[in-house]
Motif scaffolding. Structure first.
Motif, short mmCIF file in Angstrom:
data_model
loop_
_atom_site.label_atom_id
_atom_site.label_comp_id
_atom_site.label_asym_id
_atom_site.label_seq_id
_atom_site.Cartn_x
_atom_site.Cartn_y
_atom_site.Cartn_z
N THR A 74 -2.34 -62.37 99.60
CA THR A 74 -2.07 -61.91 100.97
C THR A 74 -0.75 -61.14 101.03
O THR A 74 0.07 -61.20 100.12
CB THR A 74 -2.00 -63.10 101.93
N SER A 75 -0.56 -60.43 102.14
CA SER A 75 0.69 -59.68 102.31
C SER A 75 1.88 -60.61 102.36
O SER A 75 2.96 -60.29 101.84
CB SER A 75 0.62 -58.85 103.60
N GLY A 76 1.72 -61.79 102.97
CA GLY A 76 2.81 -62.76 103.01
C GLY A 76 3.19 -63.25 101.62
O GLY A 76 4.38 -63.38 101.30
N GLU A 117 2.27 -52.33 103.81
CA GLU A 117 1.09 -52.03 104.62
C GLU A 117 -0.02 -51.57 103.70
O GLU A 117 0.22 -51.11 102.58
CB GLU A 117 1.39 -50.98 105.69
N ARG A 118 -1.26 -51.69 104.19
CA ARG A 118 -2.40 -51.30 103.38
C ARG A 118 -2.38 -49.80 103.16
O ARG A 118 -2.00 -49.02 104.03
CB ARG A 118 -3.69 -51.70 104.09
N ALA A 119 -2.78 -49.38 101.98
CA ALA A 119 -2.84 -47.96 101.61
C ALA A 119 -4.30 -47.58 101.39
O ALA A 119 -5.21 -48.43 101.44
CB ALA A 119 -2.01 -47.70 100.36
N VAL A 170 -3.47 -54.60 94.18
CA VAL A 170 -3.20 -56.04 94.30
C VAL A 170 -4.51 -56.80 94.29
O VAL A 170 -5.49 -56.37 94.93
CB VAL A 170 -2.43 -56.32 95.62
N PRO A 171 -4.59 -57.94 93.60
CA PRO A 171 -5.80 -58.77 93.70
C PRO A 171 -6.09 -59.09 95.16
O PRO A 171 -5.18 -59.42 95.92
CB PRO A 171 -5.44 -60.03 92.90
N LEU A 181 -5.30 -51.68 97.80
CA LEU A 181 -4.12 -50.85 97.63
C LEU A 181 -3.09 -51.18 98.71
O LEU A 181 -3.44 -51.35 99.88
CB LEU A 181 -4.49 -49.36 97.71
N TRP A 182 -1.84 -51.28 98.29
CA TRP A 182 -0.75 -51.55 99.22
C TRP A 182 0.40 -50.60 98.95
O TRP A 182 0.69 -50.24 97.81
CB TRP A 182 -0.22 -52.99 99.05
#
Length: 431
Positions: free
Chosen positions: A118-120, A137-139, A113-114, A65-66
Motif C-alpha cells: 500500500t501507499s502507506g 501518487e499512482r502513475a 511496486v508489488p 506504477l507509483w
C-alpha cells in the motif's frame, strides 16, 4: 535567417539549457551511487531479513506504477540505503531524478511496486530508510517517458504554438493550477521580476508583455530544478514571440459556400471587432450574457494565446463570420462560440465546437464547459451534438453545460491534424 531557422535555433538553445539541468541531476545521482557503505547511525535503516525479502524479479502483471518524492540528506550512502530497503520489498526503480536543495536533496522516483504494497507501507519504508516529507501518487504508462525526452517534446510544442505554454507547464509540473494575469492585474498583485519568483508551492513567471503566469501546486512544494525548467519554457516563448500554426481547412457548407477554418490570435483583432459590429444585440447578448461594450478590451483577452486557443471561420472575401474559443480557466476549460447572424444555422458553430473539443482532448482536459442562457437553444443543440455525457446546471437564467471528454472520441480534427496523420502514415510505410 528564415523564421523556421530562427525557431529551430531557439528550440535547440532551450533544449540545451533543459538538458544541462537534467545532466546536472544525473551527475548528482552518480555521486550518490558511489560505493560507500552507509553507517547505520547515518540513516537509521537496516535491510530487512524477513521471509518477505525479495527472492526474484517483480511480475509486471501483479504490480502498479507509483511516482514518489522524498527528501534525503546530502551524504554519501543515503540514497543507497533507501534503494536497498526498496529492493528488499521487491520495489523496482524505473527512473530517478534528483533535485538539489540548499540542505539535502529531493529524489523523485518512478517505481514499479508489488500490488499488495500500500501507499502507506511504501511511505513507511522510505521514512524508515531516512527519507522525509515523502509524497506518492499512482502513475501510468505516460510517466515511463524519460525526463529529457519529455522536456524536449514540451519545448517543441511550445515553439510551434504560443497557446501550448500553459499546457506545457502543467504537463511539466504535474497537477497544478495555472492562471495568466494581464499586465495591469499583475502590477496590482505585486507583479514578478524578470527572473521570476519561487515561493514554496507557488511560481510566478514574467511574460514579455508584462503579465504574469502564476502556477500553484498546494500539495507539493516546487524545487529550484522545476523552477529552472519552467523558466526555460517561458524564456523560449518570449524569444519566439507571437505565433500560431498556419494550417487552414476549407469547408463546404450545405448551400455550397466555402469557408476557411483556421487558428486566430491577437493579429485578428480588427477583423473580429468588425464581425462583432455586424452582429445583432440579441446575438451578442446570448454570447456575453448581457449588454456588450468596449469590444477591444475583451476581444484582446479572448484572442490572446495566454488564455487559450481561438478558431475563426473566414469567408473567401476575408471576413471573419464566426469565432470559437477554448479558454484555460485554472483547472477547468471553457468553450464559447459566436456566429454572425447571417451565418447561423449552417453548421458552422457545430464544426467549430467539435474542433475545440478535439483540441481539449489532445490537451488532456477531462471536461469542457459552456456558459450561456437557458433560452439559447442553439448552444444547447451543438453541445448535445457532440454525443458526449452532459451535465446541466441552471441558476437565475444562466445555464452551465459541462461535457465529459473521457466517455467517447470526438470526430472533428484539429485544422492541422489531417497533415499530421498523413505524415505518420508515410513514416510507417517501408522504404
Amino acid at each position: 535567417m528564415s523564421n523556421e531557422t530562427q525557431v529551430v535555433t531557439v528550440v535547440l538553445c532551450c533544449a540545451a539549457t533543459l538538458l544541462a539541468i537534467a545532466a546536472a541531476g544525473f551527475r548528482m545521482l552518480r555521486s550518490e551511487r558511489k560505493e560507500h557503505a552507509p553507517p547505520t547511525a547515518d540513516t537509521g535503516a537496516r535491510p530487512p531479513s524477513s521471509p518477505e525479502a525479495a527472492a526474484g524479479p517483480l511480475d509486471p502483471a501483479n504490480s502498479t506504477l507509483w511516482r514518489m518524492r522524498t527528501t534525503v540528506r546530502d551524504e554519501p550512502g543515503s540514497l543507497a540505503a533507501l534503494c536497498t530497503v526498496l529492493a528488499h520489498r521487491r520495489v523496482d526503480i524505473l527512473s530517478l531524478q534528483t533535485h538539489p536543495l540548499a540542505a539535502g536533496t529531493v529524489d523523485e522516483f518512478l517505481l514499479r511496486v508489488p500490488e499488495e504494497l500500500t501507499s502507506g507501507e511504501l511511505a513507511g519504508l522510505v521514512e524508515g530508510a531516512g527519507g522525509a516529507d515523502t509524497w506518492a501518487e499512482r502513475a501510468d504508462a505516460h510517466d515511463l517517458v524519460d525526463a529529457p525526452t519529455r522536456i524536449l517534446g514540451l519545448a517543441t510544442r511550445t515553439a510551434l504554438d504560443a497557446a501550448e505554454l500553459p499546457l506545457a507547464l502543467r504537463q511539466l509540473l504535474g497537477r497544478c493550477t495555472i492562471r495568466s494575469l494581464p499586465a495591469k492585474a499583475a502590477a496590482a498583485a505585486g507583479g514578478a521580476p524578470v527572473e521570476g519568483v519561487l515561493d514554496d508551492t507557488v511560481l510566478r513567471l514574467r511574460t514579455p508583455e508584462g503579465g504574469v503566469i502564476a502556477v500553484e501546486r498546494p500539495y507539493l512544494p516546487f524545487t529550484p530544478t522545476e523552477f529552472a525548467r519552467a523558466r526555460a519554457l517561458v524564456e523560449l516563448d518570449t524569444r519566439l514571440g507571437p505565433r500560431v500554426p498556419g494550417a487552414e481547412d476549407v469547408l463546404t457548407l450545405p448551400e455550397g459556400n466555402d469557408i476557411t477554418v483556421r487558428r486566430a490570435d491577437s493579429g485578428d483583432l480588427a477583423l473580429s471587432k468588425a464581425m462583432h459590429e455586424r452582429c445583432s444585440q440579441a446575438t451578442l447578448g446570448r454570447r456575453y450574457h448581457g449588454p456588450v461594450a468596449d469590444a477591444d478590451r475583451y476581444l484582446s483577452h479572448l484572442l490572446s494565446p495566454r488564455y487559450g486557443r481561438t478558431l475563426a471561420a473566414q469567408t473567401a472575401s476575408g471576413r471573419i463570420v464566426a469565432l470559437g474559443h477554448l479558454l484555460w480557466d485554472g483547472d477547468e476549460t471553457e468553450v464559447a462560440l459566436l456566429v454572425e447572424d447571417d451565418w447561423q444555422r449552417r453548421g458552422i458553430g457545430a464544426e467549430l465546437l467539435g474542433r475545440l473539443v478535439s483540441m481539449a482532448v489532445e490537451a488532456g482536459c477531462a471536461s469542457v464547459y459552456a456558459v450561456t442562457q437557458s433560452a439559447n437553444t442553439g448552444m444547447v443543440a451543438v453541445m448535445r451534438g457532440l454525443g458526449l455525457p452532459l451535465d446541466y446546471q441552471i441558476e437565475e437564467g444562466t445555464l452551465v453545460i459541462t461535457a465529459r471528454l473521457d466517455a467517447a472520441p470526438v470526430a472533428s480534427l484539429l485544422p492541422y491534424a489531417h497533415e499530421q496523420e498523413q505524415e505518420y502514415e508515410r513514416a510507417e510505410q517501408p522504404g
